[in-house]
Design a protein around this motif. Sequence first.
Motif, PDB file in Angstrom:
ATOM      1  N   ASN A 111       7.222 105.337 -77.845  1.00 16.14           N
ATOM      2  CA  ASN A 111       7.536 105.584 -76.356  1.00 16.14           C
ATOM      3  C   ASN A 111       7.735 106.914 -75.994  1.00 16.14           C
ATOM      4  OD1 ASN A 111       7.073 102.560 -76.068  1.00 16.14           O
ATOM      5  ND2 ASN A 111       9.059 102.228 -76.973  1.00 16.14           N
ATOM      6  N   LEU A 112       6.678 107.605 -75.462  1.00 14.11           N
ATOM      7  CA  LEU A 112       6.657 108.958 -75.098  1.00 14.11           C
ATOM      8  C   LEU A 112       6.320 109.327 -73.869  1.00 14.11           C
ATOM      9  CD1 LEU A 112       5.435 111.133 -78.350  1.00 14.11           C
ATOM     10  CD2 LEU A 112       7.991 111.011 -77.289  1.00 14.11           C
ATOM     11  N   ALA A 113       7.122 109.991 -73.338  1.00 16.49           N
ATOM     12  CA  ALA A 113       6.780 110.769 -71.739  1.00 16.49           C
ATOM     13  C   ALA A 113       5.878 111.787 -72.029  1.00 16.49           C
ATOM     14  CB  ALA A 113       8.008 110.911 -70.855  1.00 16.49           C
ATOM     15  N   ILE A 114       4.879 111.979 -71.300  1.00 22.33           N
ATOM     16  CA  ILE A 114       4.019 113.252 -71.259  1.00 22.33           C
ATOM     17  C   ILE A 114       3.926 113.682 -70.105  1.00 22.33           C
ATOM     18  CG2 ILE A 114       1.684 114.123 -71.380  1.00 22.33           C
ATOM     19  CD1 ILE A 114       0.890 111.553 -73.294  1.00 22.33           C
ATOM     20  N   SER A 115       4.242 115.248 -70.158  1.00 20.55           N
ATOM     21  CA  SER A 115       3.948 116.077 -68.991  1.00 20.55           C
ATOM     22  C   SER A 115       2.879 116.931 -69.076  1.00 20.55           C
ATOM     23  CB  SER A 115       5.326 117.180 -68.794  1.00 20.55           C
ATOM     24  OG  SER A 115       5.535 117.949 -69.926  1.00 20.55           O
ATOM     25  N   VAL A 116       2.238 116.658 -67.835  1.00 21.12           N
ATOM     26  CA  VAL A 116       0.915 117.524 -67.549  1.00 21.12           C
ATOM     27  C   VAL A 116       1.084 118.540 -66.623  1.00 21.12           C
ATOM     28  CG1 VAL A 116      -1.072 116.812 -66.146  1.00 21.12           C
ATOM     29  CG2 VAL A 116      -0.268 115.270 -67.969  1.00 21.12           C
ATOM     30  N   ASN A 117       0.406 119.723 -66.786  1.00 17.73           N
ATOM     31  CA  ASN A 117       0.423 120.937 -65.966  1.00 17.73           C
ATOM     32  C   ASN A 117      -0.544 120.614 -64.810  1.00 17.73           C
ATOM     33  OD1 ASN A 117       2.039 123.076 -67.289  1.00 17.73           O
ATOM     34  ND2 ASN A 117       0.751 122.175 -69.137  1.00 17.73           N
ATOM     35  N   ILE A 118      -0.010 120.986 -63.405  1.00 12.04           N
ATOM     36  CA  ILE A 118      -0.982 120.665 -62.303  1.00 12.04           C
ATOM     37  C   ILE A 118      -0.937 122.203 -61.673  1.00 12.04           C
ATOM     38  CG2 ILE A 118      -0.686 119.556 -60.160  1.00 12.04           C
ATOM     39  CD1 ILE A 118      -0.870 117.706 -62.153  1.00 12.04           C
ATOM     40  N   SER A 119      -2.083 122.439 -61.368  1.00  8.04           N
ATOM     41  CA  SER A 119      -2.378 123.807 -60.790  1.00  8.04           C
ATOM     42  C   SER A 119      -2.081 123.707 -59.220  1.00  8.04           C
ATOM     43  CB  SER A 119      -4.051 124.227 -60.826  1.00  8.04           C
ATOM     44  OG  SER A 119      -4.475 123.597 -60.074  1.00  8.04           O
ATOM     45  N   ALA A 120      -1.795 124.863 -58.874  1.00 10.19           N
ATOM     46  CA  ALA A 120      -1.336 124.993 -57.339  1.00 10.19           C
ATOM     47  C   ALA A 120      -2.520 124.505 -56.514  1.00 10.19           C
ATOM     48  CB  ALA A 120      -1.125 126.447 -56.970  1.00 10.19           C
ATOM     49  N   TYR A 121      -3.717 124.733 -56.830  1.00  5.39           N
ATOM     50  CA  TYR A 121      -4.891 124.227 -55.917  1.00  5.39           C
ATOM     51  C   TYR A 121      -4.858 122.650 -56.146  1.00  5.39           C
ATOM     52  CZ  TYR A 121      -9.812 123.701 -54.263  1.00  5.39           C
ATOM     53  OH  TYR A 121     -10.887 123.396 -53.639  1.00  5.39           O
ATOM     54  N   GLN A 122      -4.760 122.175 -57.179  1.00  5.50           N
ATOM     55  CA  GLN A 122      -4.752 120.785 -57.237  1.00  5.50           C
ATOM     56  C   GLN A 122      -3.543 120.051 -56.289  1.00  5.50           C
ATOM     57  OE1 GLN A 122      -4.157 119.862 -61.322  1.00  5.50           O
ATOM     58  NE2 GLN A 122      -4.615 117.825 -61.306  1.00  5.50           N
ATOM     59  N   LEU A 123      -2.390 120.734 -56.495  1.00  8.71           N
ATOM     60  CA  LEU A 123      -1.218 120.358 -55.728  1.00  8.71           C
ATOM     61  C   LEU A 123      -1.370 120.238 -54.318  1.00  8.71           C
ATOM     62  CD1 LEU A 123       1.698 119.173 -56.382  1.00  8.71           C
ATOM     63  CD2 LEU A 123       2.633 121.387 -55.920  1.00  8.71           C
ATOM     64  N   GLN A 124      -2.102 121.314 -53.766  1.00 14.33           N
ATOM     65  CA  GLN A 124      -2.275 121.500 -52.349  1.00 14.33           C
ATOM     66  C   GLN A 124      -3.231 120.644 -51.725  1.00 14.33           C
ATOM     67  OE1 GLN A 124      -2.753 125.739 -52.445  1.00 14.33           O
ATOM     68  NE2 GLN A 124      -0.709 126.012 -53.020  1.00 14.33           N
ATOM     69  N   GLN A 125      -4.267 119.794 -52.664  1.00 13.88           N
ATOM     70  CA  GLN A 125      -5.125 118.939 -51.850  1.00 13.88           C
ATOM     71  C   GLN A 125      -4.409 117.860 -51.178  1.00 13.88           C
ATOM     72  OE1 GLN A 125      -8.419 119.778 -52.599  1.00 13.88           O
ATOM     73  NE2 GLN A 125      -7.338 121.415 -53.347  1.00 13.88           N
ATOM     74  N   VAL A 126      -4.989 117.613 -49.752  1.00 10.55           N
ATOM     75  CA  VAL A 126      -4.368 116.481 -49.110  1.00 10.55           C
ATOM     76  C   VAL A 126      -4.560 115.282 -49.660  1.00 10.55           C
ATOM     77  CG1 VAL A 126      -4.659 117.644 -46.802  1.00 10.55           C
ATOM     78  CG2 VAL A 126      -6.290 116.603 -47.664  1.00 10.55           C
ATOM     79  N   ASN A 127      -5.317 115.017 -50.713  1.00 13.16           N
ATOM     80  CA  ASN A 127      -5.300 113.700 -50.965  1.00 13.16           C
ATOM     81  C   ASN A 127      -4.661 113.663 -52.524  1.00 13.16           C
ATOM     82  OD1 ASN A 127      -7.230 115.134 -52.608  1.00 13.16           O
ATOM     83  ND2 ASN A 127      -8.989 113.593 -52.091  1.00 13.16           N
ATOM     84  N   PHE A 128      -4.013 114.514 -52.670  1.00 10.41           N
ATOM     85  CA  PHE A 128      -3.473 114.670 -54.185  1.00 10.41           C
ATOM     86  C   PHE A 128      -2.516 113.212 -54.659  1.00 10.41           C
ATOM     87  CE2 PHE A 128       0.070 115.415 -57.369  1.00 10.41           C
ATOM     88  CZ  PHE A 128      -0.810 115.792 -58.288  1.00 10.41           C
ATOM     89  N   THR A 129      -1.933 112.796 -53.760  1.00 10.19           N
ATOM     90  CA  THR A 129      -1.016 111.671 -53.846  1.00 10.19           C
ATOM     91  C   THR A 129      -2.011 110.336 -53.962  1.00 10.19           C
ATOM     92  OG1 THR A 129       0.613 112.922 -52.417  1.00 10.19           O
ATOM     93  CG2 THR A 129       1.117 110.651 -53.283  1.00 10.19           C
ATOM     94  N   THR A 130      -2.960 110.380 -53.140  1.00  8.98           N
ATOM     95  CA  THR A 130      -3.838 109.044 -53.176  1.00  8.98           C
ATOM     96  C   THR A 130      -4.530 109.147 -54.445  1.00  8.98           C
ATOM     97  OG1 THR A 130      -4.209 109.659 -50.863  1.00  8.98           O
ATOM     98  CG2 THR A 130      -5.355 107.949 -51.621  1.00  8.98           C
ATOM     99  N   ARG A 131      -5.101 110.432 -55.036  1.00  8.42           N
ATOM    100  CA  ARG A 131      -5.789 110.342 -56.165  1.00  8.42           C
ATOM    101  C   ARG A 131      -4.834 109.903 -57.508  1.00  8.42           C
ATOM    102  NH1 ARG A 131     -11.308 110.703 -55.261  1.00  8.42           N
ATOM    103  NH2 ARG A 131     -11.372 111.394 -57.602  1.00  8.42           N
ATOM    104  N   LEU A 132      -3.697 110.398 -57.407  1.00  9.28           N
ATOM    105  CA  LEU A 132      -2.788 110.165 -58.412  1.00  9.28           C
ATOM    106  C   LEU A 132      -2.404 108.614 -58.213  1.00  9.28           C
ATOM    107  CD1 LEU A 132      -0.751 111.299 -60.560  1.00  9.28           C
ATOM    108  CD2 LEU A 132       0.727 111.428 -58.907  1.00  9.28           C
TER     109      LEU A 132
END
Length: 288
Positions: A111-132
Amino acid sequence: IAKQSGKNRYHFFDTAQDNASKTLGQSIGDISSALGKCEFVLHYQPKVNMRTGEVIGVEALIRWQHPVRGLIPPLEFLPAIEGHAVSLELGEWVIDTALTQISQWQKIGVNLAISVNISAYQLQQVNFTTRLAGLLAVHPEVPPHYLELEILETSALHDISQVSTTMNTCHKLGVCFALDDFGTGYSSLTYLKRLPAYLIKIDQSFVRDMLEDADDLAIVEGVVGLAKVFRRDVIAEGVETIAHGVALLQLGCVLAQGYGIARPMPSSDIPEWVSNWKADDSWQVNKG
Ligand code: C2E
Ligand code: MG
Ligand code: MG
Ligand code: MG
């Protein structure tokens, strides 16, 4: 405290930028075809609690398994695609792959949590949350808090209110955030206060030199103090030696990641590494 700016500044005076734009068209095409051919792979680097000996999770780091050039590190291909649609596709591939990995490890009792790197451009997409949310829905067996998103301190600088809204919405989905490379941007205390990140990652450039450079030691100590004031967890990146660990523990920083603990490794090596890892004796409470 933009420690790397001296190094980066030279890019304006040499031909690196020029060459990058010449090959840009080619890189975008190359990367999207590499994605189609499944040439990307995630390696995982453990994050540990030096005091308790616990492995608290792993960070996913992308590599390009190029048929001719071999394993290519992320900083050799990510900058060329930042801001382009293919970087968003690749970013989603990373999240999807990490979610699949969490679930595969859970099946074998890891049981391991994984952290993922998110780029600035990715985070700024208006649909970021919906896609996630869409990606999480594809993996209903994965508890969302097993996924963490690492964002650069500088990602938030463009539009703090949009970024904090996005982070808050993702947080409601159960996903947690870490502020990566902390100390290399122009951190303002207001940002730290407004961003719902539970974890601060002290940039490796400060940690690496903290034993020789009093200024870096002071920065590390300062960030540990900030984290305490803002009630955030803090982890040191770039822990290359046992001595780094001892010094960090003396400052009250118990979480660590770095070559001195483990290098990033293929997913298949993780279960065995996790079951064999022991904290160094000199890190125990009664020592140092
Ligand atoms: P980061 O997120 O700060 O990741 C830490 C980097 O430092 C990794 O390099 C890791 O291999 C390296 N590292 C870890 N411990 C040590 C140490 O003790 N000493 C030294 N010298 N280095 C150490 P890597 O894998 O080359 O990744 C570089 C950067 O590329 C990452 O920095 C991250 O910003 C970016 N990156 C990696 N994977 C992804 C991804 O999937 N998406 C995005 N957007 N960026 C990524
Ligand atoms: Mg990171
Ligand atoms: Mg970092
Ligand atoms: Mg970095």
